[in-house]
Design an enzyme around this catalytic site. Structure first.
Site, PDB file in Angstrom:
ATOM      1  N   GLY B  57       0.820  -1.203   0.000  1.00 37.47           N
ATOM      2  CA  GLY B  57       0.000   0.000   0.000  1.00 37.47           C
ATOM      3  C   GLY B  57       0.852   1.250   0.000  1.00 37.47           C
ATOM      4  O   GLY B  57       0.565   2.220   0.708  1.00 37.47           O
ATOM      5  N   HIS B  58       1.917   1.217  -0.788  1.00 37.80           N
ATOM      6  CA  HIS B  58       2.787   2.395  -0.914  1.00 37.80           C
ATOM      7  C   HIS B  58       3.666   2.228  -2.155  1.00 37.80           C
ATOM      8  O   HIS B  58       3.690   1.161  -2.781  1.00 37.80           O
ATOM      9  CB  HIS B  58       3.650   2.575   0.344  1.00 37.80           C
ATOM     10  CG  HIS B  58       4.576   1.441   0.626  1.00 37.80           C
ATOM     11  ND1 HIS B  58       4.279   0.450   1.527  1.00 37.80           N
ATOM     12  CD2 HIS B  58       5.785   1.129   0.108  1.00 37.80           C
ATOM     13  CE1 HIS B  58       5.274  -0.421   1.558  1.00 37.80           C
ATOM     14  NE2 HIS B  58       6.195  -0.031   0.702  1.00 37.80           N
ATOM     15  N   ALA B  59       4.372   3.303  -2.487  1.00 39.83           N
ATOM     16  CA  ALA B  59       5.391   3.257  -3.541  1.00 39.83           C
ATOM     17  C   ALA B  59       6.649   3.905  -2.967  1.00 39.83           C
ATOM     18  O   ALA B  59       6.623   4.480  -1.868  1.00 39.83           O
ATOM     19  CB  ALA B  59       4.916   4.010  -4.780  1.00 39.83           C
ATOM     20  N   ARG B 104       2.580  -0.917  -4.767  1.00 40.59           N
ATOM     21  CA  ARG B 104       2.500  -2.367  -4.580  1.00 40.59           C
ATOM     22  C   ARG B 104       1.616  -2.715  -3.393  1.00 40.59           C
ATOM     23  O   ARG B 104       1.585  -2.005  -2.382  1.00 40.59           O
ATOM     24  CB  ARG B 104       3.885  -2.992  -4.400  1.00 40.59           C
ATOM     25  CG  ARG B 104       4.473  -3.067  -2.998  1.00 40.59           C
ATOM     26  CD  ARG B 104       4.949  -1.717  -2.496  1.00 40.59           C
ATOM     27  NE  ARG B 104       5.726  -0.940  -3.440  1.00 40.59           N
ATOM     28  CZ  ARG B 104       7.032  -1.053  -3.618  1.00 40.59           C
ATOM     29  NH1 ARG B 104       7.713  -1.870  -2.858  1.00 40.59           N
ATOM     30  NH2 ARG B 104       7.657  -0.295  -4.480  1.00 40.59           N
TER      31      ARG B 104
END
Lengths: 145, 145
Positions: B57-59, B104
Site C-alpha cells: 500500500g505504498h510506492a 504495490r
C-alpha cells in the site's frame, strides 16, 4: 558500525534483530554494516531440506556469514578447532554470526524449514575448507598469529 | 552488471534465480549487482502474517526491491499509475523486481508464508509515498521527464 567490535573471533554469536510488530504480521530487517558486521554481498537460502539431511561440513578462510531460520527450525553446530558449541535456530528475529575459520554443520531440519544466510562476499570455491584436518591446521595457525 | 539493462522501468519483472539441487535440499543464491540490479543494502522479511492481511500500500521514490516467497505463497499487485498487474509468488527460485515509483500491495498470504525482500537502500521514511493520489502525480511527472 559498532557491532563488529562487539564480536569476538570465536564461535557463533547470536544477533537479536529489530522487529516491527503489526496486526498484519511481523517484519524483521537487517542492514549491511549495521545489524550485521559486513556489507551484504550475497544472500542464499536452503529449502526443501529433508528432515534427515546434514548441511555445512566446511569452514571458510575469509567469508563471514549470518544464518537465520526464517521458517521452522534446525540445529547449528560450530567448531573453532578447540571447542564445539551448538545452537537451535527457530526464531526469525535471531541470526547466528559465523566468523571465518569456524567449521559448521547444520541438521535436524524441521519439516518446511527455511535457512537464510547473509554472506560478506560473492561465492568463491577457493575460500572453502572442506577437509576437517586441513581446517584444524588453518585454525591452529590463525591462533598463533 | 548487465541485468539492470534488461529491466524496463515499468511493472514487476520476474527474475529466475540459480538453484543448486542436492539430495540434501535446494539452495538458491542471489548476489547483489549480479542477479539483482543493485547492491543489497537491506534484507527484510515478513512472517506470522495472518491469511487475511494486506501489506504494502505504498510506492518508493528511489528504492528498488526484489520480493520473494521463501515459504508458502502470496499475491503481489503492482501499479505504475497507468496499468495494473498481478503476480502469484510461490516459488523460492523466482523473485519479482519492483522498480521505483511502482505502487504495490500484497495479500492472500498462505498459512506460514514468508516474504523476503532485498532492497537497494537502507530504510528511509522520506522515500515512501503512502498516498495513492500523490503517487499518481509523481508517476505522471516521471513519465513526462
Amino acid at each position: 558500525m559498532s557491532l563488529g567490535n562487539q564480536l569476538s573471533p570465536g564461535m557463533a554469536q547470536l544477533i537479536d534483530l529489530p522487529v516491527v510488530t503489526d496486526p498484519r504480521g511481523d517484519l524483521t530487517f537487517v542492514e549491511g554494516g549495521n545489524h550485521v558486521p559486513f556489507d551484504i554481498a550475497r544472500v542464499y537460502y536452503l529449502y526443501n531440506v529433508p528432515v534427515d539431511a546434514e548441511r555445512g561440513g566446511h569452514a571458510h578462510r575469509q567469508l563471514q556469514q549470518v544464518v537465520f531460520a526464517l521458517s521452522g527450525s534446525f540445529r547449528l553446530r560450530v567448531d573453532d578447532g578447540k571447542a564445539r558449541e551448538e545452537y537451535w535456530l527457530r526464531d526469525p528475529r535471531q541470526g547466528a554470526f559465523i566468523n571465518r575459520l569456524i567449521w559448521r554443520e547444520m541438521d535436524r531440519f524441521s519439516q518446511g524449514a527455511v535457512c537464510m544466510v547473509l554472506a560478506s562476499h560473492p561465492y568463491d570455491e577457493t575460500d572453502y575448507i572442506r577437509d576437517y584436518d586441513e581446517f584444524l591446521q588453518a585454525a591452529a595457525r590463525a591462533r598463533v598469529r
